[in-house]
Design a protein around this motif. Structure first.
Motif, PDB file in Angstrom:
ATOM      1  N   LEU A  31      -1.213   5.474 -10.183  1.00  0.00           N
ATOM      2  CA  LEU A  31      -1.014   6.660  -9.345  1.00  0.00           C
ATOM      3  C   LEU A  31      -2.241   7.559  -9.211  1.00  0.00           C
ATOM      4  N   ARG A  66      -0.327   4.187  -2.108  1.00  0.00           N
ATOM      5  CA  ARG A  66      -1.273   5.178  -1.573  1.00  0.00           C
ATOM      6  C   ARG A  66      -0.519   6.418  -1.086  1.00  0.00           C
ATOM      7  N   ALA A  67       0.648   6.178  -0.489  1.00  0.00           N
ATOM      8  CA  ALA A  67       1.458   7.315  -0.035  1.00  0.00           C
ATOM      9  C   ALA A  67       2.003   8.085  -1.241  1.00  0.00           C
ATOM     10  N   LEU A  68       2.311   7.363  -2.316  1.00  0.00           N
ATOM     11  CA  LEU A  68       2.813   8.033  -3.524  1.00  0.00           C
ATOM     12  C   LEU A  68       1.703   8.859  -4.177  1.00  0.00           C
ATOM     13  N   ARG A  69       0.475   8.343  -4.099  1.00  0.00           N
ATOM     14  CA  ARG A  69      -0.656   9.054  -4.715  1.00  0.00           C
ATOM     15  C   ARG A  69      -0.924  10.400  -4.025  1.00  0.00           C
ATOM     16  N   VAL A  70      -0.634  10.466  -2.726  1.00  0.00           N
ATOM     17  CA  VAL A  70      -0.859  11.742  -2.024  1.00  0.00           C
ATOM     18  C   VAL A  70       0.453  12.516  -1.852  1.00  0.00           C
ATOM     19  N   LYS A 123       0.816  -1.227   0.000  1.00  0.00           N
ATOM     20  CA  LYS A 123       0.000   0.000   0.000  1.00  0.00           C
ATOM     21  C   LYS A 123       0.854   1.285   0.000  1.00  0.00           C
ATOM     22  N   ILE A 124       2.123   1.148  -0.386  1.00  0.00           N
ATOM     23  CA  ILE A 124       2.987   2.328  -0.462  1.00  0.00           C
ATOM     24  C   ILE A 124       2.513   3.239  -1.588  1.00  0.00           C
ATOM     25  N   PRO A 172      -6.417   8.591  -8.554  1.00  0.00           N
ATOM     26  CA  PRO A 172      -7.485   8.172  -7.645  1.00  0.00           C
ATOM     27  C   PRO A 172      -8.279   7.005  -8.217  1.00  0.00           C
ATOM     28  N   GLN A 173      -8.768   6.181  -7.327  1.00  0.00           N
ATOM     29  CA  GLN A 173      -9.581   5.047  -7.749  1.00  0.00           C
ATOM     30  C   GLN A 173     -11.050   5.459  -7.793  1.00  0.00           C
ATOM     31  N   LYS A 174     -11.772   4.814  -8.724  1.00  0.00           N
ATOM     32  CA  LYS A 174     -13.180   5.174  -8.856  1.00  0.00           C
ATOM     33  C   LYS A 174     -14.025   4.509  -7.779  1.00  0.00           C
ATOM     34  N   GLY A 175     -13.550   3.403  -7.277  1.00  0.00           N
ATOM     35  CA  GLY A 175     -14.267   2.744  -6.189  1.00  0.00           C
ATOM     36  C   GLY A 175     -15.238   1.691  -6.666  1.00  0.00           C
ATOM     37  N   VAL A 176     -15.645   1.735  -7.928  1.00  0.00           N
ATOM     38  CA  VAL A 176     -16.591   0.735  -8.428  1.00  0.00           C
ATOM     39  C   VAL A 176     -15.853  -0.241  -9.312  1.00  0.00           C
TER      40      VAL A 176
END
Lengths: 323, 283
Positions: free
Chosen positions: A317, A167-171, A164-165, A319-323
């Motif tokens: 990198l 996720r840190a790169l995405r922000v 899940k690193i 955001p995910q859409k979630g669906v």
């Protein structure tokens, strides 16, 4: 630039701590030892095709003129030309030594002719036939050294994903392009270094090092992009490795086209390793001519650059859409 | 200022909203606590606010600019502490921070300095993979602060920490508030929220059930009570009485009986959460 430097630095640290890298390094040493000490220098698999001028046989092609014969030899480097003029024989060959060429020609000759002196010349002075063990080198470079980027970039990206690193790169402020450049830079460097080590320890310095490095950088970059494209769609290394093995397997089919040219199937020319394997052969053992190969590489580079950037941006990198 | 308006989110695409019609805003130098049990949608809101999830319904703006339109450079002002520690396990704590610091194009805090503040000074060279869970949590928290963020998102920052370390983390969060940071804190630790949050929102079932300062919520929903232990006719008795509604009874006990102990108490945020939502914050 600063963020690219740090991205490269951390990836470098991570691969030095990755067992996979050391396995590949071990394979590099094994290949150098195999080429130098285990593979035979000579191996005869099939007789070369022959084209004649000045006499006809039922088995072989006959040219209408010496110019036509030379043209045929130019197109197919594996052919041998046999010319009979005024009762004298001249053999033209690209990839055979004089002894081999004469041996190929002997069946045509009468006992009287066999006693005569046969002239021999090579149509391409720069194309000296390499020993079999060294001739395998382009295969090893294409399927070990320059595919490092494919494997290691994929492994690193999947580690970033599973830990899940990502996720840190995405922000963080790093952009897709920065991330992409960092991976390409690092693995082009590593791939080229490995390819160069392999070449230096097997054939020495009897080739254009600059051309060799340039081709290795491009080849490594291309395979790194391919690795990144495939890795973004998986969550674990295990699942990705199945696809990676399949891709590398397909990529290795060109080895047959290289070692047994008659086994070249049309689709093989579309495989990314195809142009590289022949360019490496030309750089290491003969003249360096860029024609069709350059076009194929340019097309692959263009397609993979665009695709890898889109894939990293949308599936890694962003955001995910979630669906 | 961060403004969240009518935010809804559905992971399934079938109209099962994890977060439904949520609105709030957080000002500069404010700590906004998002309280709720596991699965209430707290992390989803944080992920939407940090751009990790794409907004489906509603709007999130940073100083008037929609989160969808923020460029990557905006993240120079953002710090995120994730609930699940996401670090490079093969790198040391110091290397982890140095690497992330290198990704920012703004001045950053030296890794050693921030590691000392979170109590990891002795483990700077140790592989992060060998850290305990609490140490990893602190490392992720330290990483969130390394760029001196203006917008700070903290997801359960004190989970698994001992009281002393937890107090250190609280002090650091308050330090960020003092320098004007906008702080969004998701937690189900009511003590932490009560201690440091300027305002809190109770999230349950994807909806905000109540939102105010902890003090106002206590005033609105909680009862001030007095707990008295006293002796009457040789027997020791105990009574908990409402300080506002049962004053006469309190006065009666105090004047006629021998008082053993007397304590005033007020409702906790947990009591109020249960009162408002009918659920406990922790299982």
């Amino acid at each position: 630039m600063r963020s690219i430097f740090y991205l490269v630095l951390v990836d470098l640290k991570l691969i030095f701590k990755n067992i996979f890298f050391w396995v590949l390094s071990g394979v590099l040493i094994a290949i150098i030892l195999t080429v130098n000490f285990l593979l035979p220098r000579k191996i005869t698999i099939t007789s070369p095709d022959i084209v004649t001028y000045g006499f006809e046989t039922a088995e072989y092609q006959c040219a209408n003129s010496i110019e036509q014969l030379k043209e045929i030899l130019k197109k197919d480097k594996n052919m041998v030309g046999v010319i009979r003029e005024n009762g004298e024989y001249t053999i033209l060959a690209n990839n055979l030594s004089e002894k081999q060429a004469v041996a190929v020609t002997l069946p045509f000759l009468t006992p009287k002719e066999k006693a005569m002196e046969i002239q021999f010349s090579q149509t391409s002075k720069t194309m000296t036939p390499p020993p079999f063990n060294k001739r395998c080198l382009p295969v090893f470079i294409c399927f070990e050294a320059v595919v490092q980027g494919f494997l290691l970039a994929g492994v690193l990206m999947l580690n970033e994903k599973s830990g899940k690193i990502v996720r840190a790169l995405r922000v963080s402020p790093i952009s897709t392009i920065h991330y992409w450049i960092a991976k390409i830079l690092l693995f082009s460097l590593i791939g080229s270094m490995y390819a160069l080590l392999m070449a230096l320890f097997t054939v020495g310095l009897s080739f254009s090092v600059i051309s060799f490095i340039l081709v290795s950088v491009v080849a490594s970059a291309l395979f790194t992009m391919l690795g990144m494209i495939t890795a973004v769609f998986f969550r674990s290394i295990n699942n990705w490795f199945m696809l990676a093995s399949l891709i590398l397997g397909i990529n290795m089919l060109t080895m047959f086209a290289y070692i047994f040219p008659t086994l070249t199937l049309p689709f093989m020319k579309a495989i990314p390793s195809y142009p590289f394997i022949f360019i490496y052969e030309q750089i290491l053992f003969g003249s360096f001519g860029l024609t069709f190969d350059a076009v194929a590489i340019a097309v692959w580079l263009f397609v993979l650059c665009i695709t890898s950037i889109i894939c990293i941006k949308n599936f890694f990198l962003q955001p995910q859409k979630g669906v | 200022m961060v403004k969240v308006e009518n935010l809804s989110f559905d992971y399934t695409g079938k109209g099962q909203y994890v977060v439904s019609d949520i609105s709030f805003q957080i000002g500069e130098g404010e700590i906004f606590g998002f309280l709720g049990p596991s699965g209430a949608g707290k992390s989803t809101v944080q992920n939407l606010m940090t751009g990790l999830l794409k907004i489906q319904k509603g709007q999130i703006t940073y100083d008037g600019l929609s989160v969808d339109r923020l460029g990557k450079s905006f993240f120079n002002q953002v710090g995120v502490s994730f609930e699940q520690p996401n670090i490079y396990p093969n790198l040391s704590g110091e290397e982890n921070l140095r690497y992330f610091a290198g990704l920012f194009s703004v001045p950053t805090i030296p890794p050693e300095e921030i590691l000392e503040k979170v109590g990891l000074r002795d483990s700077v060279r140790k592989k992060a993979g060998d850290y305990s869970k609490g140490m990893r949590q602190r490392l992720v928290f330290a990483r969130a602060l390394i760029n001196k963020p203006h917008y700070l998102f903290l997801d359960e920052p004190t989970r698994g920490l001992d009281p002393t370390t937890s107090a250190k983390i609280c002090d650091l969060i308050i330090e960020q508030k003092k320098r004007g940071a906008v702080i969004f804190l998701t937690t189900h630790n009511m003590e932490l929220a009560d201690k440091i949050c300027d305002r809190v929102a109770f999230l349950e079932g994807g909806k905000i059930r109540a939102m105010d300062t902890p003090y106002n919520l206590k005033l609105q929903y909680g009862a001030r009570t007095v707990s008295i232990t006293y002796r009457e006719n040789g027997k020791e008795l105990k009574a908990i009485l409402d300080l506002d509604k049962e004053r006469e009874q309190i006065a009666n006990i105090v004047s006629n009986c021998e008082i053993v102990t007397l304590h005033s108490s007020e409702a906790t945020l947990e009591d109020i959460f249960i009162k408002v939502t009918g659920r406990r914050l922790t299982a």
